[in-house]
Write a protein that holds these residues in place. Structure first.
Motif, mmCIF file in Angstrom:
data_model
loop_
_atom_site.group_PDB
_atom_site.id
_atom_site.type_symbol
_atom_site.label_atom_id
_atom_site.label_comp_id
_atom_site.label_asym_id
_atom_site.label_seq_id
_atom_site.Cartn_x
_atom_site.Cartn_y
_atom_site.Cartn_z
ATOM 1 N N GLU A 21 0.857 -1.179 0.000
ATOM 2 C CA GLU A 21 0.000 0.000 0.000
ATOM 3 C C GLU A 21 0.897 1.233 0.000
ATOM 4 N N PHE A 22 0.578 2.191 -0.862
ATOM 5 C CA PHE A 22 1.289 3.470 -0.845
ATOM 6 C C PHE A 22 0.361 4.483 -0.181
ATOM 7 N N LEU A 23 0.926 5.227 0.751
ATOM 8 C CA LEU A 23 0.111 6.231 1.439
ATOM 9 C C LEU A 23 0.560 7.632 1.035
ATOM 10 N N PHE A 24 -0.395 8.498 0.762
ATOM 11 C CA PHE A 24 -0.091 9.879 0.407
ATOM 12 C C PHE A 24 -0.910 10.842 1.253
ATOM 13 N N ALA A 25 -0.218 11.832 1.842
ATOM 14 C CA ALA A 25 -0.946 12.917 2.509
ATOM 15 C C ALA A 25 -0.758 14.147 1.629
ATOM 16 N N VAL A 26 -1.882 14.734 1.168
ATOM 17 C CA VAL A 26 -1.796 15.744 0.100
ATOM 18 C C VAL A 26 -2.657 16.968 0.376
ATOM 19 N N ASP A 27 -2.396 18.023 -0.392
ATOM 20 C CA ASP A 27 -3.273 19.190 -0.381
ATOM 21 C C ASP A 27 -4.583 18.830 -1.072
ATOM 22 N N ALA A 28 -5.667 19.364 -0.565
ATOM 23 C CA ALA A 28 -6.957 19.117 -1.216
ATOM 24 C C ALA A 28 -7.812 20.358 -1.070
ATOM 25 N N GLY A 29 -8.972 20.343 -1.668
ATOM 26 C CA GLY A 29 -9.882 21.485 -1.564
ATOM 27 C C GLY A 29 -9.839 22.327 -2.812
ATOM 28 N N SER A 30 -10.429 23.509 -2.712
ATOM 29 C CA SER A 30 -10.631 24.295 -3.916
ATOM 30 C C SER A 30 -9.347 24.934 -4.434
ATOM 31 N N GLU A 31 -8.367 25.175 -3.547
ATOM 32 C CA GLU A 31 -7.189 25.906 -4.002
ATOM 33 C C GLU A 31 -6.203 25.046 -4.782
ATOM 34 N N ASN A 32 -5.770 23.963 -4.177
ATOM 35 C CA ASN A 32 -4.815 23.101 -4.855
ATOM 36 C C ASN A 32 -5.193 21.663 -4.575
ATOM 37 N N ASN A 33 -5.991 21.104 -5.439
ATOM 38 C CA ASN A 33 -6.509 19.767 -5.166
ATOM 39 C C ASN A 33 -5.656 18.704 -5.853
ATOM 40 N N ILE A 34 -4.952 17.923 -5.027
ATOM 41 C CA ILE A 34 -4.174 16.810 -5.574
ATOM 42 C C ILE A 34 -5.014 15.551 -5.365
ATOM 43 N N SER A 35 -5.645 15.066 -6.442
ATOM 44 C CA SER A 35 -6.516 13.907 -6.298
ATOM 45 C C SER A 35 -5.716 12.624 -6.353
ATOM 46 N N ALA A 36 -6.327 11.542 -5.896
ATOM 47 C CA ALA A 36 -5.667 10.241 -5.945
ATOM 48 C C ALA A 36 -5.343 9.857 -7.384
ATOM 49 N N GLU A 37 -6.240 10.214 -8.300
ATOM 50 C CA GLU A 37 -5.997 9.871 -9.711
ATOM 51 C C GLU A 37 -4.771 10.609 -10.260
ATOM 52 N N LEU A 38 -4.595 11.828 -9.782
ATOM 53 C CA LEU A 38 -3.453 12.629 -10.247
ATOM 54 C C LEU A 38 -2.146 11.971 -9.789
ATOM 55 N N ILE A 39 -2.137 11.484 -8.550
ATOM 56 C CA ILE A 39 -0.948 10.797 -8.032
ATOM 57 C C ILE A 39 -0.719 9.507 -8.822
ATOM 58 N N ALA A 40 -1.811 8.760 -9.023
ATOM 59 C CA ALA A 40 -1.690 7.495 -9.752
ATOM 60 C C ALA A 40 -1.151 7.746 -11.153
ATOM 61 N N ALA A 41 -1.638 8.802 -11.802
ATOM 62 C CA ALA A 41 -1.184 9.122 -13.156
ATOM 63 C C ALA A 41 0.296 9.500 -13.153
ATOM 64 N N SER A 42 0.727 10.242 -12.121
ATOM 65 C CA SER A 42 2.138 10.638 -12.033
ATOM 66 C C SER A 42 3.032 9.411 -11.909
ATOM 67 N N LEU A 43 2.657 8.494 -11.020
ATOM 68 C CA LEU A 43 3.494 7.315 -10.823
ATOM 69 C C LEU A 43 3.536 6.470 -12.091
ATOM 70 N N ARG A 44 2.405 6.387 -12.760
ATOM 71 C CA ARG A 44 2.359 5.575 -13.968
ATOM 72 C C ARG A 44 3.278 6.159 -15.042
ATOM 73 N N GLN A 45 3.348 7.489 -15.092
ATOM 74 C CA GLN A 45 4.236 8.143 -16.065
ATOM 75 C C GLN A 45 5.696 7.833 -15.775
#
Lengths: 627, 268
Positions: free
Chosen positions: B212-236
């Motif tokens: 399991e990879f755990l990520f603690a990230v910024d979220a909300g209206s200002e800078n939302n780092i979604s789980a999909e965005l992280i997954a896409a980054s790692l896949r790249q």
């Protein structure tokens, strides 16, 4: 609950609305399939949102699952996107509850609510991996049962079903399931079971009957193959609705479905006797639930669903004797709970206007009339007991109370229709609009909006019009043009709007409705050539159907356009709905004489349904003023 | 008064969209008898406001909505139990918290507008573990990693790495978590088994023994780092061929920011 889904995440993310396929809704029944004797797959052959809106399945689902030895699960037609994937990847059709293949079930029950679902029936069988023809099925295949209104003339699809349950499901299923278990325990075969089922009243096993045809394509004879098989199949009827089971927990879909509300069934059957209406005949006699019973049911249903809308369902709510008492009691209960009350098929009178003011938003809602025909002469032919006076005074009351939108429903192509009857539709629309402008200016709310909708009359089995010809598609389109032009000529043309329905689907529906066993192969071929979801205009392929019908020698002239003689054997004559052929023929003759037949509540016309010994037939008639 | 409800979404229900989840809770609240307040007007509706929508196919332990009650005093435990009774399998009520009264003349703060952080678990699907672990370590070692994201006005670059505050890896679900980085803003767990998680872990989708990879990230209206965005980054960052969907994604929690730290939305 087993949480393994039949479809992979990849597929679920590829299809539209994956929630159609995951089950798990509130009030879904969970059982261990290993601990039951009978697995029953209940199918509505259309997409989830349509199928989940149907009350009948909720009733049967509850009825079956009350049995400890039976687990009833649901299955719907996969939408076209998933259909394609399932064929490509060889995924067998599965039930929602346990997500297991339908092929492994003991029974597959398919409800037939409209003729245009026939190709979807084949889709369901095909995707499940069940042979399409009853005769090709083995001991490994489920027993395929048909039910619902189209099973009253099941001949076009007779080859695809093992048997049809004619009538109301609450009465005989226990006996059928017990018989199934006993037959299996005794080592009996599928054939043995079907033979024994045919001895239960209401069960029609098509393979036990032979049909012979005359040279002109009409039926020469229709006979059972053996003496122990009944020659006529009499429909099943619930005698007392108050003591009959009703689901106190209805499955609540996650998705917004077509009927997004809990349904309270007030009564079955209808006392009006409109001559085009099949439901009005096949569900006779009219039987009511008691108000006390209904109020208790309503409370339970709201408690167990949390729904915010409740629908009082019936063929003609205004004829329900306890309507005022029920509705006034419900209005308070519903207001407290923030529940909207909807009352379709309500005749617009002072009571209706009062109720609508309490439960609807005057600014947003519209009032609805279904005069079905534009002139009094035509309404006498169809025995629609609604006069211009009724409509105009109802509309006038609603306008005075603040409404300014009216919807009107009519049929084109009714038997004996003349151009004047078509024009009469536009004139009636105009008169309603004029009624609005009689209000003093300060009491009006802008312009009135009268919407006129027409559909194509389809002659249905078990109606007085079952012998009548339908008009051609071309004639129907001419009528549409005539009506459109007449609407535009009216004084209040700017307040009138005209909508019409597709004629091609209706033409096909006519063939299926009064079809015989010769239609079956054409349905199968159309399905194999890609026809599916025919009830959805965007998926209906008229060109393919036309080709297939031509190839099989099925003509519109024979099935739709011909007047059937009295002595002709009709494909559905072996089904006995209680209402006699003689009564229907009398009505057919009266229609031609433009004579009306009174509402059952006023006077018995001797239709034959009294032989069931229940409902309106056993009650004292009401006074003139109450009808 | 206002209450905040925290719930979990599991199993089959990960394919339920946000609008259907809202509808589901309207019905569930009616069944549970919760004294919810309705808006005024001819079509009154329940006054409730949902926090961030969850992407289809994701499970979550940290879903929130706030609602207004027509009551002076409530027993939050009782509300929680009644609401849990109205749930179907796959939805679990984690907590019901009474929100503090709003200071006069301040703007209403709903769960949605408070969100500042989120914690996600990304579980590599079978066969992708080694490649994705390599990618994870490379991602953690970078100071910035930009990826194209579709925004309201076309594509724009987002620095995903800059929005990530802690990265952990657990070799299996019950083991300790090794942190590749942690700037201390979040209270990160030492192991994956929380008091709540163990109770319902049988409902979890996660494969036995999966990393399991755990990520603690910024979220909300200002800078939302979604789980999909992280997954896409790692896949790249993976050089070999792996399937497009290479993770099972799970939301652990949503946070709001207070005095430079991240607090769970369930905490007052």
């Amino acid at each position: 609950m087993n949480n393994k889904l039949a479809l992979s995440d990849d597929i679920l993310l590829r299809v539209e609305k994956p929630a159609r396929y995951i089950g798990g809704e509130i009030n879904m029944v969970v059982k261990d399939p290993a601990k039951v004797d009978i697995r029953f797959a209940m199918c509505f052959p259309d997409v989830y949102e349509v199928g989940m809106s149907h009350l009948g399945i909720q009733i049967l689902y509850d009825l079956f699952n009350r049995r400890e030895d039976t687990y009833c699960e649901r299955v719907y037609s996969p939408w076209t996107d998933l259909d394609k994937i399932m064929r490509e990847e060889h995924i067998p059709l599965f039930t929602l509850e346990t997500q297991s293949p339908v092929k492994n079930f003991d029974f597959l029950g398919i409800t037939l609510q409209y003729e245009m679902c026939y190709t979807n029936v084949l889709q369901v069988l095909d995707l499940a991996g069940i042979p399409l023809h009853s005769e090709d099925r083995t001991e490994e295949d489920p027993i395929v049962i048909g039910g619902g209104p189209c099973s009253y003339n099941p001949e076009p699809i007779a080859d695809f079903f093992d048997f049809f349950y004619i009538g109301e499901g609450e009465t005989a299923y226990d006996e059928i399931l017990d018989l199934y278990k006993a037959n299996r325990a005794a080592g009996g075969t599928r054939k043995d079971f079907l033979r024994k089922v045919s001895h239960i009243e209401g069960m029609y096993v098509p393979s036990l009957y032979t049909v012979e045809y005359n040279e002109d394509g009409t039926i020469r004879s229709f006979k059972p193959i053996a003496e122990d098989v009944p020659a006529r199949i009499r429909k099943q009827v619930v005698r007392d609705l108050d003591t009959c089971v009703y689901p106190d927990k209805q499955i609540l879909p996650f998705l917004r479905v077509i009927q997004d509300r809990v349904v309270l069934e007030l009564q079955r059957g209808c006392t009006r006797g409109c001559r085009f209406c099949q439901a009005g005949m096949i569900y006779r006699p009219n039987r009511e639930r008691s108000v006390g019973h209904l109020l208790a049911m309503a409370k339970t249903l709201l408690d167990t669903s949390g729904q915010d809308e409740m629908n009082l369902s019936s063929l003609s709510s205004s004829d329900f004797s306890g309507l005022q008492e029920l509705v006034y009691a419900m209005i308070d209960e519903c207001r407290e709970r923030h529940v909207n009350l909807s009352l379709p098929s309500l005749r617009i009178d002072s009571f209706a206007v009062d109720v609508m003011q309490k439960v609807q938003d005057v600014n947003k809602s519209s009032i609805t009339f279904a005069p079905e025909a534009g002139t009094q002469r035509m309404r006498n032919v169809i025995n629609k007991g609604l006069t211009d006076e009724d409509i105009l005074s109802g509309a006038g009351k609603a306008f005075a109370a603040g409404w300014n939108k009216v919807k009107l429903y009519f049929m084109l192509g009714l038997p004996t229709e003349q151009d004047d009857d078509v024009k009469g539709i536009a004139q009636l629309g105009n008169a309603i609009a004029a009624e609005y402008y009689k209000l003093p200016k300060e009491r009006r709310h802008g312009r009135v909006n009268v919407t006129i909708s027409t559909s194509y009359f389809i002659a249905k089995p078990f109606t007085p019009f079952q012998w009548m010809p339908m008009i051609t598609k071309e004639h129907f389109l001419e009528n549409q043009r005539l009506l459109k032009a007449t609407v535009n000529e009216q004084l209040n043309a700017k307040s009138l709007e005209y909508h019409w329905h597709d004629a091609e689907t209706s033409e096909m529906e006519g063939i299926f409705a009064r079809g015989d066993r010769k239609i079956g192969p054409a349905i199968e071929e159309a399905y194999k050539r890609g026809c599916m979801y025919d009830a959805w205009v965007e998926h209906f392929h008229y060109d393919i159907w036309k080709e297939v019908l031509d190839k099989h020698g099925i003509t519109i002239e024979f099935y739709n356009l011909r007047e059937r003689p009295k002595e002709e054997i009709l494909p559905w004559d072996h089904i006995d709905i209680g209402v006699s052929r003689e009564f229907l023929y009398r009505e057919y003759e009266k229609a031609q004489r433009e004579e009306i037949t009174p509402n059952c509540m006023k006077q018995c016309s001797g239709c034959g349904a009294a032989s069931f010994g229940c409902g309106i037939c056993k009650q004292p008639r009401r006074k003139e003023a109450e009808v | 008064m206002n209450v905040r409800i925290c719930f979990a979404k599991y199993d089959r229900l990960r394919f339920l969209g946000h609008l259907d989840v809202m509808r589901y809770f309207q019905h569930a609240i009616a069944r549970s008898g919760m004294p919810i307040a309705y808006s005024k007007g001819f079509h009154p509706h329940m006054i409730m406001s949902f926090a961030q929508p969850l992407a289809l196919s994701m499970t979550s332990d940290g879903e929130y909505f706030d609602c207004e009650l027509e009551a002076e005093e409530v027993n939050a435990d009782e509300l929680c139990a009644n609401l849990q009774d109205a749930m179907c399998d796959g939805f679990y009520i984690r907590s019901v918290t009474v929100l503090p009264e709003r200071e006069p003349n301040t703007r209403k703060q709903t769960g949605m507008s408070q969100i500042a952080g989120a914690m996600y678990l990304c579980e590599p699907l079978e066969g992708c573990e080694d490649a994705l672990e390599g990618a994870l370590r490379e991602f953690a070692a970078r100071a910035s990693y930009c990826i194209e994201k579709k925004g309201k006005s076309g594509m724009r670059a987002v620095d995903v790495r800059a929005g990530v505050h802690a990265i952990g890896i657990a070799k299996d679900r019950v083991g300790d978590i090794e942190y590749l980085c942690d700037d201390g803003i979040f209270d990160v767990p030492a192991t994956l088994v929380s008091g709540w998680g163990s109770e319902h872990s049988e409902h979890s989708l996660h494969r036995e023994g999966a990393a399991e990879f755990l990520f603690a990230v910024d979220a909300g209206s200002e800078n939302n780092i979604s789980a999909e965005l992280i997954a896409a980054s790692l896949r790249q960052l993976v050089s070999c061929e792996i399937p497009e969907r290479c993770f099972a994604l799970h939301r652990m929690e949503l946070y709001r920011s207070k005095d430079g730290r991240m607090l769970s939305l369930a905490e007052n």
